[in-house]
Design a protein around this motif. Structure first.
Motif, PDB file in Angstrom:
ATOM      1  N   ASP A  90       2.014   4.949   0.866  1.00  8.71           N
ATOM      2  CA  ASP A  90       1.796   5.768   2.062  1.00  8.71           C
ATOM      3  C   ASP A  90       1.854   7.257   1.705  1.00  8.71           C
ATOM      4  OD1 ASP A  90       4.484   6.231   1.646  1.00  8.71           O
ATOM      5  OD2 ASP A  90       5.168   5.241   3.479  1.00  8.71           O
ATOM      6  N   LYS A  91       1.880   8.112   2.718  1.00 10.73           N
ATOM      7  CA  LYS A  91       1.892   9.560   2.477  1.00 10.73           C
ATOM      8  C   LYS A  91       3.096   9.989   1.646  1.00 10.73           C
ATOM      9  CE  LYS A  91      -0.570  10.675   6.739  1.00 10.73           C
ATOM     10  NZ  LYS A  91      -0.538  11.316   8.043  1.00 10.73           N
ATOM     11  N   TYR A 124       2.419   9.231  -2.126  1.00  9.09           N
ATOM     12  CA  TYR A 124       1.473  10.186  -2.724  1.00  9.09           C
ATOM     13  C   TYR A 124       2.081  11.587  -2.823  1.00  9.09           C
ATOM     14  CZ  TYR A 124      -2.387   6.816  -2.531  1.00  9.09           C
ATOM     15  OH  TYR A 124      -3.209   5.732  -2.736  1.00  9.09           O
ATOM     16  N   CYS A 140      -5.730   7.585   3.317  1.00 19.97           N
ATOM     17  CA  CYS A 140      -4.405   8.080   3.686  1.00 19.97           C
ATOM     18  C   CYS A 140      -4.523   9.599   3.883  1.00 19.97           C
ATOM     19  CB  CYS A 140      -3.390   7.746   2.588  1.00 19.97           C
ATOM     20  SG  CYS A 140      -1.697   8.083   3.026  1.00 19.97           S
ATOM     21  N   SER A 141      -4.608  10.041   5.127  1.00 25.06           N
ATOM     22  CA  SER A 141      -4.872  11.458   5.411  1.00 25.06           C
ATOM     23  C   SER A 141      -3.711  12.344   4.974  1.00 25.06           C
ATOM     24  CB  SER A 141      -5.111  11.671   6.907  1.00 25.06           C
ATOM     25  OG  SER A 141      -6.200  10.895   7.331  1.00 25.06           O
ATOM     26  N   ASP A 198       0.831  -1.206   0.000  1.00 26.52           N
ATOM     27  CA  ASP A 198       0.000   0.000   0.000  1.00 26.52           C
ATOM     28  C   ASP A 198       0.868   1.259   0.000  1.00 26.52           C
ATOM     29  OD1 ASP A 198      -2.412  -1.399   0.086  1.00 26.52           O
ATOM     30  OD2 ASP A 198      -2.307  -1.601   2.265  1.00 26.52           O
ATOM     31  N   MET A 232      -5.614   9.918  -2.705  1.00 26.16           N
ATOM     32  CA  MET A 232      -4.972   9.715  -1.401  1.00 26.16           C
ATOM     33  C   MET A 232      -6.022   9.725  -0.284  1.00 26.16           C
ATOM     34  SD  MET A 232      -2.101  12.279   0.164  1.00 26.16           S
ATOM     35  CE  MET A 232      -1.249  11.959   1.689  1.00 26.16           C
ATOM     36  N   LYS A 246      -8.404   6.689  -0.382  1.00 25.49           N
ATOM     37  CA  LYS A 246      -7.772   5.442   0.073  1.00 25.49           C
ATOM     38  C   LYS A 246      -7.540   5.426   1.587  1.00 25.49           C
ATOM     39  CE  LYS A 246      -7.272   3.504  -4.005  1.00 25.49           C
ATOM     40  NZ  LYS A 246      -7.966   2.253  -4.350  1.00 25.49           N
TER      41      LYS A 246
END
Length: 517
Positions: A449-450, A453, A481-482, A447, A476, A479
């Motif tokens: 991650d931040k 992205y 992912c904040s 996956d 983002m 999905k």
């Protein structure tokens, strides 16, 4: 006499606080008549009409330490205590911690008692309440003995019978949780610790040590120190392993001096420090940046017959690399080769990573080849370090070759490996290739991650493809992912460079409203 009600309330509260020497439970309820309580609740509505406004003010004062004086903090505590519903335990803990930092420790103890009484009056369940009060004590680092009255201890002992009727069942559960690291949270571990502390007879010191070690691995180092003091107050003598856990905690709290003082305690108790104890001190010195002190300690260990192992030497190598002394780390590696120490992939990976950070990528590649020639197989960390070094110098083709080599050796890249490639390709303007690596990553079940992205968003912004950047930003969010402050900053910067100031301002306000900091 014309005394204002609020001043009178503070004076009365001050009188109650000061009589901390009276046995618990202090008859606070005898003082809190209907008139007093109703008057205070009435006054609690001002100057804060809104509960959230008051709690925000409390948090701000706690963080900035801007209480006018003790009375100011006490007034806020009493206001919170009469709110319906009661504020979060976190808010009470912050305020008590602030009062503890003002060095009014006896006041904190009394306030925890008041919290206990209030919670009992509101019908809080006793086991849950014990955990809450325990958490308050731990969080504000107040000596537990000052709080443990007969009433509290007898209640705890009564509740210690449940939910584990069987002593062996509970201890087995503790050991399983410690080994697997499956505690729900700190409160879960603290609850088990309290139950164990009130068992008759007391459990073996090894069980307490296991639990303390588990809490230390959760990085609650100051909690472990407090719990060790509590054990001593119950007459439980620590062994060398318990004290090693304590040394480790002191080292992580940047108090290596306290760690060394524990050595004297170990000797006083008739134990001998083992190589694990001394290695823990070596690590503590390295964490503090005192590498020369760590090396001297290792030499003293050898002189006194303690044979440092690969972990001890690895700790020093890691410390040397962190302070940029890669050359010294390599010399130590050569010294280890001449001795009976078995080199491992961790030692080599640390030095290879440090060489790459020192911009000595070619030397790092040579060390990688040397390592493999000795039969030591690189792992995903080793490859990722070298790939990062190559990418930093724009040698992305060599990085791609190394990635293929990884795959041929059946070494699966992790999220960091892919992030390095995506970031490099984006910076090189090769967005199509970066997108392909991104898709490959997802296909392999990794996956993004931040970091992944943010690299893609930055790549699109650099190429002035703001629509694609926004689309990636929205993906983002979808999905789960904040976005963080970097995500917003990249987009805002992209809009500013494209002279789309309205969108930049909109994002800035959205960022502020969502409290992304």
């Amino acid at each position: 006499m014309g005394k204002s009600t609020s001043s009178l309330l503070f004076i009365c509260n001050h009188l109650i606080i000061r009589v901390v020497s009276l046995p618990f439970p202090f008859p606070f309820r005898a003082f809190t008549s209907y008139h007093y309580c109703s008057t205070f609740r009435e006054n609690a509505k001002t100057p804060y009409q809104n509960q959230n406004q008051l709690l925000k003010s409390v948090r701000d004062h706690c963080k900035s330490r801007t209480f006018k004086n003790l009375h100011h903090a006490l007034g806020l505590f009493d206001t919170m205590l009469h709110m319906h519903p009661l504020p979060s335990i976190v808010d009470f803990t912050q305020l008590l911690g602030a009062i503890a930092r003002m060095k009014h420790y006896s006041v904190v103890i009394t306030l925890i008692r008041k919290f206990w009484i209030k919670s009992c009056e509101m019908g809080k369940s006793t086991p849950s309440l014990l955990f809450i009060c325990n958490r308050l004590i731990i969080r504000v680092s107040v000596p537990f003995r000052a709080f443990t009255s007969y009433h509290y201890c007898s209640t705890t002992r009564e509740n210690a019978k449940t939910p584990y009727q069987n002593r062996n069942q509970l201890l087995k559960s503790v050991r399983d949780h410690c080994k697997s690291g499956t505690f729900k949270n700190l409160d879960h571990a603290l609850g088990l610790f309290d139950i164990m502390l009130h068992m008759h007879p007391l459990p073996f010191i090894g069980d307490f040590t296991l639990l303390l070690g588990a809490i230390a691995r959760m990085k609650h180092y100051s909690v472990v120190v407090t719990l060790t003091k509590r054990m001593e107050s119950f007459g439980i003598s620590p062994n060398v392993y318990t004290l090693t856990v304590l040394i480790n905690c002191f080292c992580h709290l940047n108090r290596v001096d306290f760690g060394f003082s524990i050595i004297a305690t170990i000797l006083k108790l008739g134990y001998q420090p083992n190589h694990i104890t001394l290695t823990t001190l070596v690590k503590g010195l390295c964490l503090k940046g005192n590498i020369s002190g760590a090396v001297r300690l290792v030499e003293e260990m050898e002189n006194k017959g303690y044979e440092p192992d690969a972990y001890t030497c690895g700790t020093i190598v890691n410390g040397l690399c962190k302070i940029g002394q890669t050359g010294v780390a390599i010399r130590l590696l050569r010294k280890l080769e001449k001795g009976n120490f078995e080199q491992n992939v961790v030692l080599y990976s640390m030095i290879i990573d440090s060489l790459c950070k020192d911009k000595l990528v070619t030397v790092a590649l040579n060390l990688l080849s040397e390592m493999m020639s000795k039969g030591i197989q690189p792992n995903v960390v080793t490859y990722s370090c070298v790939i990062q070094g190559l990418c930093n110098f724009g040698r992305w083709r060599e990085a791609a070759t190394l990635l293929n080599e990884m795959l041929q050796r059946k070494i699966m890249p992790n999220v960091r490996t892919f992030n390095i490639l995506v970031d490099t390709l984006c910076k090189e303007g090769m967005l199509m290739e970066a997108k392909e690596v991104f898709e490959e990553m997802i296909q392999r079940g990794i996956d993004p991650d931040k970091v992944t992205y943010n690299s893609l968003i930055d790549g699109y912004c650099l190429q002035n493809q703001m629509d694609e950047a926004v689309k990636t930003f929205n993906t983002m969010v979808e999905k789960g992912c904040s976005p963080d402050v970097f995500s917003y900053s990249i987009l805002i910067n992209g809009y500013c460079k494209s002279k789309i100031i309205d969108e930049a301002m909109r994002l800035f306000h959205e960022m502020s409203n969502k409290e992304v900091i």
